[in-house]
Design an enzyme around this catalytic site. Structure first.
Site, PDB file in Angstrom:
ATOM      1  N   SER A 119       0.842  -1.229   0.032  1.00  0.00           N
ATOM      2  CA  SER A 119       0.059  -0.025  -0.081  1.00  0.00           C
ATOM      3  C   SER A 119       0.906   1.374  -0.092  1.00  0.00           C
ATOM      4  CB  SER A 119      -0.906  -0.100   1.324  1.00  0.00           C
ATOM      5  OG  SER A 119      -1.644  -1.207   1.440  1.00  0.00           O
ATOM      6  N   HIS A 140      -1.514  -2.824  -6.993  1.00  0.00           N
ATOM      7  CA  HIS A 140      -2.098  -2.560  -5.825  1.00  0.00           C
ATOM      8  C   HIS A 140      -3.778  -2.682  -6.098  1.00  0.00           C
ATOM      9  CE1 HIS A 140      -3.235   0.642  -2.515  1.00  0.00           C
ATOM     10  NE2 HIS A 140      -3.043  -0.488  -1.831  1.00  0.00           N
ATOM     11  N   GLU A 152      -3.887   0.043  -8.914  1.00  0.00           N
ATOM     12  CA  GLU A 152      -2.962   0.989  -9.137  1.00  0.00           C
ATOM     13  C   GLU A 152      -1.940  -0.008  -9.646  1.00  0.00           C
ATOM     14  OE1 GLU A 152      -3.808   4.601  -6.033  1.00  0.00           O
ATOM     15  OE2 GLU A 152      -2.588   2.957  -5.402  1.00  0.00           O
ATOM     16  N   ASN A 190      -3.834   5.791  -1.447  1.00  0.00           N
ATOM     17  CA  ASN A 190      -3.446   5.995  -0.011  1.00  0.00           C
ATOM     18  C   ASN A 190      -2.816   7.247   0.345  1.00  0.00           C
ATOM     19  OD1 ASN A 190      -4.227   3.787   1.655  1.00  0.00           O
ATOM     20  ND2 ASN A 190      -2.885   2.357   0.276  1.00  0.00           N
TER      21      ASN A 190
HETATM   22  N1  NAD Z   1      -5.570  -4.881   4.144  1.00  0.00           N
HETATM   23  C1  NAD Z   1      -5.894  -3.940   3.051  1.00  0.00           C
HETATM   24  O1  NAD Z   1      -6.961  -3.228   3.012  1.00  0.00           O
HETATM   25  C2  NAD Z   1      -5.082  -3.670   2.086  1.00  0.00           C
HETATM   26  C3  NAD Z   1      -5.407  -3.073   0.759  1.00  0.00           C
HETATM   27  C4  NAD Z   1      -4.614  -3.109  -0.154  1.00  0.00           C
HETATM   28  C5  NAD Z   1      -3.154  -3.680  -0.045  1.00  0.00           C
HETATM   29  N2  NAD Z   1      -2.862  -4.138   1.229  1.00  0.00           N
HETATM   30  C6  NAD Z   1      -1.499  -4.772   1.344  1.00  0.00           C
HETATM   31  O2  NAD Z   1      -1.459  -5.971   1.148  1.00  0.00           O
HETATM   32  C7  NAD Z   1      -0.453  -6.803   1.745  1.00  0.00           C
HETATM   33  C8  NAD Z   1      -1.164  -7.553   2.939  1.00  0.00           C
HETATM   34  O3  NAD Z   1      -2.165  -7.265   3.531  1.00  0.00           O
HETATM   35  P1  NAD Z   1      -3.203  -7.898   4.389  1.00  0.00           P
HETATM   36  O4  NAD Z   1      -4.145  -6.896   4.927  1.00  0.00           O
HETATM   37  O5  NAD Z   1      -3.497  -8.945   3.562  1.00  0.00           O
HETATM   38  O6  NAD Z   1      -2.339  -8.631   5.743  1.00  0.00           O
HETATM   39  P2  NAD Z   1      -2.911  -9.722   6.408  1.00  0.00           P
HETATM   40  O7  NAD Z   1      -2.303  -9.383   7.787  1.00  0.00           O
HETATM   41  O8  NAD Z   1      -4.297  -9.921   6.491  1.00  0.00           O
HETATM   42  O9  NAD Z   1      -2.038 -11.084   6.042  1.00  0.00           O
HETATM   43  C9  NAD Z   1      -0.643 -11.044   5.789  1.00  0.00           C
HETATM   44  C10 NAD Z   1      -0.447 -12.540   5.547  1.00  0.00           C
HETATM   45  O10 NAD Z   1       1.067 -12.818   5.093  1.00  0.00           O
HETATM   46  C11 NAD Z   1       1.186 -14.083   5.717  1.00  0.00           C
HETATM   47  N3  NAD Z   1       3.024 -13.936   5.898  1.00  0.00           N
HETATM   48  C12 NAD Z   1       3.812 -13.007   6.438  1.00  0.00           C
HETATM   49  N4  NAD Z   1       4.714 -13.283   6.134  1.00  0.00           N
HETATM   50  C13 NAD Z   1       5.045 -14.127   4.995  1.00  0.00           C
HETATM   51  C14 NAD Z   1       5.807 -14.688   4.354  1.00  0.00           C
HETATM   52  N5  NAD Z   1       7.239 -14.423   4.374  1.00  0.00           N
HETATM   53  N6  NAD Z   1       5.782 -15.582   3.337  1.00  0.00           N
HETATM   54  C15 NAD Z   1       4.305 -16.064   3.068  1.00  0.00           C
HETATM   55  N7  NAD Z   1       3.331 -15.614   4.091  1.00  0.00           N
HETATM   56  C16 NAD Z   1       3.702 -14.585   4.929  1.00  0.00           C
HETATM   57  C17 NAD Z   1       1.061 -13.965   7.014  1.00  0.00           C
HETATM   58  O11 NAD Z   1       0.628 -15.382   7.486  1.00  0.00           O
HETATM   59  C18 NAD Z   1      -0.766 -13.550   6.682  1.00  0.00           C
HETATM   60  O12 NAD Z   1      -1.551 -14.653   6.526  1.00  0.00           O
HETATM   61  C19 NAD Z   1       0.259  -5.463   2.604  1.00  0.00           C
HETATM   62  O13 NAD Z   1       1.465  -5.169   1.819  1.00  0.00           O
HETATM   63  C20 NAD Z   1      -0.919  -4.499   2.655  1.00  0.00           C
HETATM   64  O14 NAD Z   1      -0.208  -3.168   2.652  1.00  0.00           O
HETATM   65  C21 NAD Z   1      -3.571  -4.284   2.247  1.00  0.00           C
END
Ligand code: NAD
Length: 285
Positions: A119, A140, A152, A190
């Protein structure tokens, strides 16, 4: 232009699960990788539930639902992550993302595209630490990925134009609207959205309104979700991490200072819907 047949989605959390559902529904063989097997199980269950709902509502046929599930592989083994495209959606931490890309570079060809769903982390910085940085870009998606149309596509300094073209075309194949963005802190959405969250938290921290009032008022003015409900959906750790990264990248301007209100929630492990408690309380997922 690259040919994409197999996509590996790394991370089976809020975003990874939704993105893997989208790619599998669009006909791509999809490998969903997570280190945590509980998260993989949760992701599979959520997808089965979503697909069943779509069948019940007549949005897809039962056959399409089954075919989607058949295109998916859930794994906690890194060695299974060989694909034409990797979409990384793990924790919002630079070191974790570069480490994963380096591990994946060792088992994939130089032609595999590495896209990150970050993000806020600078794609140019990430790419600099990855072999063949010209194949690294941002892709994104928004939350929930199966519903939100915008993607994005972010071009790092090093990204080859064909990689951007491939990801833009892929987003269209996934039924999304792609917008190519510069690699700037928070990209477009963002950056703008920071104020939505931060001003709302300032109002509450200053005792000028309650969480519920802010959400009700903003929803009544036309926003789909009030800022507190939205932060709970996104995940407090992710949203707070984005605030910190954008604030630091822009030289710590006062107006974008991360809120102590959110810092406390992260410290307490009240991360929102995913933990059952954030600004509001939920039934555990
Ligand atoms: N939550 C949102 O609304 C949102 C929106 C757009 C982008 N993002 C981005 O997406 C990414 C993930 O966010 P999220 O909300 O899904 O997080 P989350 O915490 O829900 O999930 C992250 C997952 O990654 C896994 N993980 C951690 N380290 C790992 C590794 N080395 N190898 C494999 N798996 C691993 C964890 O076990 C977990 O299941 C981030 O970069 C975030 O900024 C999030």
């Amino acid at each position: 232009m690259h040919t994409i047949k197999t996509i590996c989605v790394c991370g089976a959390g809020t975003m990874g699960s939704g993105i893997a559902q989208v790619t599998a529904m669009a006909g791509f063989t999809t490998i969903q990788f997570d280190l945590n097997s509980d998260m993989l199980q949760k992701s599979r269950t959520a997808m089965e539930r979503n697909l069943l709902w779509m069948v019940d509502k007549g949005k897809i046929t039962a056959e399409a639902g089954t075919q989607t599930l058949n295109r998916l592989v859930f794994t906690d083994q890194l060695t299974d992550c060989v694909a034409d495209l990797v979409i990384e959606a793990i924790v919002e931490k630079t070191a974790a993302k570069t480490q994963l890309f380096n591990q994946l570079a060792a088992i994939n060809s130089a032609g595999t595209i590495f896209a990150t769903n970050t993000s806020s982390i600078a794609i140019t910085t990430l790419a600099a630490d990855v072999p063949h940085p010209e194949r690294v870009a941002g892709m994104h998606f928004f939350n929930p990925a199966p519903v939100m149309k915008l993607v994005e596509v972010i071009r790092a300094q090093q990204t080859r134009p064909e990689v951007i073209n491939t990801l833009t075309q892929l987003a269209t194949q996934l039924g999304k609207t792609a917008v190519v963005c510069k690699d700037a802190p928070g990209f477009i959405v963002n950056r703008v959205a920071r104020h939505y969250y931060l001003e709302a938290m300032k109002l509450v921290a200053d005792g000028l309104a309650t969480i519920e009032t802010v959400d009700v008022v903003l929803e009544a003015t036309g926003f789909k979700m009030g800022p507190f409900k939205l932060m709970d959906l996104i995940g407090m750790d992710i949203n707070y991490g984005v605030s910190q990264i954008v604030w630091e990248a822009l030289g710590k301007p006062e107006r974008l200072t991360p809120s102590p209100l959110q810092q406390q929630k992260v410290a307490a492990g009240e991360l929102g819907r995913k933990t059952g408690k954030g600004f509001y309380t939920y039934e555990k997922q």
